[in-house]
Motif scaffolding. Structure first.
Motif, PDB file in Angstrom:
ATOM      1  N   ASP A   1       0.853  -1.196   0.000  1.00 15.36           N
ATOM      2  CA  ASP A   1       0.000   0.000   0.000  1.00 15.36           C
ATOM      3  C   ASP A   1       0.884   1.240   0.000  1.00 15.36           C
ATOM      4  O   ASP A   1       1.385   1.666   1.035  1.00 15.36           O
TER       5      ASP A   1
ATOM      6  N   LYS B   1       1.900   7.914   0.469  1.00 13.70           N
ATOM      7  CA  LYS B   1       2.317   7.889   1.869  1.00 13.70           C
ATOM      8  C   LYS B   1       3.697   8.547   2.027  1.00 13.70           C
ATOM      9  O   LYS B   1       4.437   8.683   1.064  1.00 13.70           O
TER      10      LYS B   1
ATOM     11  N   ASN C   1      -1.642  -1.461  -4.128  1.00 14.75           N
ATOM     12  CA  ASN C   1      -2.072  -0.073  -4.297  1.00 14.75           C
ATOM     13  C   ASN C   1      -0.832   0.744  -4.618  1.00 14.75           C
ATOM     14  O   ASN C   1      -0.038   1.059  -3.731  1.00 14.75           O
TER      15      ASN C   1
ATOM     16  N   ASP D   1      -5.668   6.505  -0.802  1.00 13.61           N
ATOM     17  CA  ASP D   1      -5.075   5.700   0.269  1.00 13.61           C
ATOM     18  C   ASP D   1      -6.150   4.992   1.104  1.00 13.61           C
ATOM     19  O   ASP D   1      -5.840   4.158   1.939  1.00 13.61           O
ATOM     20  N   ALA D   2      -7.408   5.320   0.869  1.00 11.43           N
ATOM     21  CA  ALA D   2      -8.497   4.585   1.519  1.00 11.43           C
ATOM     22  C   ALA D   2      -8.938   3.482   0.561  1.00 11.43           C
ATOM     23  O   ALA D   2     -10.088   3.420   0.124  1.00 11.43           O
ATOM     24  N   GLU D   3      -7.959   2.615   0.211  1.00 10.56           N
ATOM     25  CA  GLU D   3      -8.174   1.606  -0.825  1.00 10.56           C
ATOM     26  C   GLU D   3      -8.783   0.317  -0.279  1.00 10.56           C
ATOM     27  O   GLU D   3      -9.483  -0.389  -0.982  1.00 10.56           O
TER      28      GLU D   3
HETATM   29 MN    MN Z   1      -4.110   2.894   2.253  1.00 13.10          MN
END
Ligand code: MN
Ligand code: BES
Ligand code: ZN
Length: 454
Positions: free
Chosen positions: A223, A230, A273, A300-302
């Motif tokens: 991720d 990130k 991701n 990022d809210a995957e």
């Molecule tokens: Mn994430």
């Protein structure tokens, strides 16, 4: 590693005391050889037994011991057949070593349980050891770095293990999932050159016509956050983001190995991701398998995106009558509950109680978060049916409610293991740095408890 004692000689004896302060230790060298005394605490429970055994083996291995006999009689007296089973679990989990790519063999260590004979204790021990093996299997997957565990690699490792347990495996490739209309899964999955996979494992131990319970686990093999990239510190934990997927796989295979009479299906949407030329963007509107549209506020809210389609798949294609989803979902959950307790959101009191009961048996901690009606507004979007992130705080609840929207009226429990799946520093004796195997035992106990009721 743990075996019933049959007269083998060992370097150490481990004795259990009760009535003291938890796991305090003392070492003696006397006429009887070397003795280690561990305390089970004032009111022994399976959990204090797990901790005591873990403390003992960590101490002995620290002293470079190769073998020990543990007198389980006090645990049998206090806890019945579950006593030796808990001791074995604690000892084996504490002996776990991360998969390593160094050529340095681990020193073998044998622990023998004395005073744990008898059919009931032996059956409990066998069952617990099978579960522990799958906890360690889950730890192995989670500890595996992202470059060595792509969605395809994970599918292969799970399929191989499942095949050996007589579990039915179906791996859907990207053509098949696209044909199913899994647009939320693909929004994430298509961000990477390594193609996504939908991993489905079916254990049909129950009656033919009983619908299964579905265990849906987040399988994000790495991720990066995507375009909502990130930071360097955030990227460090990237490999562990498939811990939910590892947990549901471990639980299902433990059910199979123990031939538990229940119908269960594990559904693992496996993706990376990543950031690439055509990755999805904040602001994108995508169509989920359910037909509902989602505005992506944050790439990022995957996890919730792939889980939304995972839950829909479980309902539509597997006919699930109950759904549990489990995921390393939110930093907000870690902020709220730390590293010993996972978050929980649910729409069903019965399934909630069953889950809490299972967690108690497993020695894991879950805490229910509120789902007051006004919170639902956090996933409203002006342009789509839902959005995947809000700026209203309580991110662990938003994430849970987002997934719950796809479960509809089906009894559903959501478990956020972002804090409990990985520890740089162990919080319990039977943990070691790295993956914990969070969720495996609780999900196993949940399904085992449903077995009779189903
Ligand atoms: Mn994430
Ligand atoms: N996998 C992360 C959550 C996470 C954070 C797990 C820390 C373990 C440790 C998840 O995909 C994520 O990035 N969540 C975001 C959501 C936010 C953008 C709404 C988060 O928690 O910051
Ligand atoms: Zn994630």
């Amino acid at each position: 590693m743990v075996k019933l004692w049959q007269g083998e000689s060992a370097q150490w004896r481990v004795e259990l005391e009760t009535g003291g302060e938890g796991t305090a230790l003392s070492l003696h060298t006397g006429a009887q050889g070397r003795v280690l005394i561990v305390n089970l605490g004032g009111e022994p429970t399976a959990e204090t037994a797990r901790r005591a055994a873990a403390k003992a083996v960590k101490t002995l291995r620290g002293l470079e011991a190769a073998s020990a006999v543990l007198d389980a009689a006090p645990a049998v007296k206090a806890l019945g057949p579950e006593g030796p089973a808990a001791l074995a679990q604690g000892a084996e989990l504490a002996c776990y070593r991360q998969p390593s790519w160094k050529e340095e063999p681990d020193k073998p260590f044998a622990l023998y349980l004395a005073g744990a004979e008898g059919p009931e204790a032996e059956a409990a021990l066998r069952e617990a050891q099978a579960v522990t093996r799958w906890v360690c299997f889950a730890r192995d997957l989670v500890n595996c770095p992202a470059n060595l565990l792509t969605p395809q690699d994970m599918a292969q490792r799970m399929a191989e293990a499942a095949g050996k347990q007589g579990v039915e495996v179906e791996i859907l490739d990207e053509t098949q999932t696209r044909a199913l209309g899994m647009g939320a899964f693909h929004a994430v999955g298509d961000s990477a050159a390594h193609p996504p996979r939908l991993i489905v494992l079916r254990w049909r131990g129950g009656k033919e016509d009983t619908p299964p319970i579905a265990l849906v686990g987040k399988g994000v093999c790495c991720d990066t956050g995507g375009y909502c990239l990130k930071t360097a510190a955030g990227l460090k934990g990237t490999r562990g983001d498939m811990a939910g997927g590892a947990a549901v796989c471990g639980a299902l295979l433990a059910l199979a190995e123990n031939r538990v009479p229940v119908n269960a299906v594990a559904v693992i949407p496996a993706v990376e991701n990543r950031l690439s030329r055509d990755s999805f963007l904040p602001g994108d509107v995508i169509r989920s398998m359910s037909g509902r549209t989602i505005q992506v506020n944050n790439t990022d809210a995957e996890g919730r995106l792939i889980l939304a389609d995972g839950v829909t798949y479980a309902l539509q294609k597997e006919g699930a009558s109950r759904v549990v989803d489990i995921a390393t979902l939110t930093g907000a959950c870690v902020a709220a509950l730390g590293f010993t307790t996972a978050g929980l959101v649910t729409n069903d009191e019965g399934l909630f109680l069953a889950l809490m009961n299972a967690a108690q048996r497993a020695g894991e901690q879950y805490w229910r978060l509120p789902d007051f009606p006004e919170y639902r507004r956090m996933i409203d979007s002006p342009v789509a049916d839902l959005c995947n992130q809000s700026n209203d705080g309580c991110g662990a609840i938003t994430a849970g409610l987002f997934i719950g929207a796809f479960a509809g009226d089906t009894p559903w429990v959501h478990l956020d293991i972002a804090g409990t799946a990985w520890v740089d520093r162990p919080r319990w004796e039977y943990q070691v740095p790295g993956a914990t195997g969070a969720g495996v035992t609780t999900l196993y106990q949940l399904c085992r408890g449903l077995a009779d009721a189903q």
